[in-house]
Design an enzyme around this catalytic site. Structure first.
Site, PDB file in Angstrom:
ATOM      1  N   ARG A 139       0.773  -1.283   0.049  1.00  0.00           N
ATOM      2  CA  ARG A 139       0.113   0.172   0.002  1.00  0.00           C
ATOM      3  C   ARG A 139       0.928   1.130  -0.032  1.00  0.00           C
ATOM      4  O   ARG A 139       1.862   1.155   0.536  1.00  0.00           O
ATOM      5  CB  ARG A 139      -0.884  -0.002   1.137  1.00  0.00           C
ATOM      6  CG  ARG A 139      -1.827   1.259   1.328  1.00  0.00           C
ATOM      7  CD  ARG A 139      -2.618   1.090   2.597  1.00  0.00           C
ATOM      8  NE  ARG A 139      -2.062   1.924   3.677  1.00  0.00           N
ATOM      9  CZ  ARG A 139      -2.722   2.439   4.536  1.00  0.00           C
ATOM     10  NH1 ARG A 139      -4.033   1.992   5.005  1.00  0.00           N
ATOM     11  NH2 ARG A 139      -2.051   3.072   5.712  1.00  0.00           N
ATOM     12  N   CYS A 144      -0.044   5.538   1.151  1.00  0.00           N
ATOM     13  CA  CYS A 144      -1.174   6.266   1.634  1.00  0.00           C
ATOM     14  C   CYS A 144      -0.461   7.801   1.569  1.00  0.00           C
ATOM     15  O   CYS A 144       0.544   7.991   2.200  1.00  0.00           O
ATOM     16  CB  CYS A 144      -1.463   5.613   3.004  1.00  0.00           C
ATOM     17  SG  CYS A 144      -2.907   6.812   3.593  1.00  0.00           S
TER      18      CYS A 144
END
Length: 123
Positions: free
Chosen positions: A101, A103
């Site tokens: 991920r 972010c």
């Protein structure tokens, strides 16, 4: 290449698709917290908005023949990095396989929402 379109997630608000499938991968466009049934932004809190964004991603994954457990990578956008912990508390309920991920905080998102989530998953 196949285009994915489902009424269980918001329609694209620009010149793009909800998702594209190529080979054994689905690329889900960034999903903001719009309720597909009403067209309205789902709530004002980061928690409510994160829930809806994650649900929208899930609906598109399902339409493509995939699911949260097959997600290999997400990219998450927050309008305020101060919402990071609250966003994560919701996100981790959906993406239990802990995909890779990124972010990041951005200046602003469409419709003034607090978050957006995109995903790449196996079919």
């Amino acid at each position: 290449m196949e285009t994915i379109q489902t009424k269980n997630a918001p329609a694209a608000i620009g010149p793009y698709s909800q998702a594209k499938v190529t080979g054994s991968l689905v690329f889900v466009s960034g999903q903001i917290p719009v309720d597909p049934a009403t067209g309205a932004v789902a709530g004002e809190s980061i928690e409510a908005q994160a829930e809806q964004s994650c649900k929208n991603v899930g609906a598109i994954l399902t339409a493509a023949g995939s699911g949260y457990d097959k997600v290999v990578k997400t990219v998450c956008f927050l309008s305020d990095m101060g919402d990071f912990a609250a966003f994560n508390a919701v996100y981790e309920k959906y993406f239990t396989s802990r995909p890779a991920r990124s972010c990041v905080a951005v200046k602003e998102l469409p419709k003034g929402v607090k978050c957006e989530v995109e995903a790449i998953a196996e079919i």
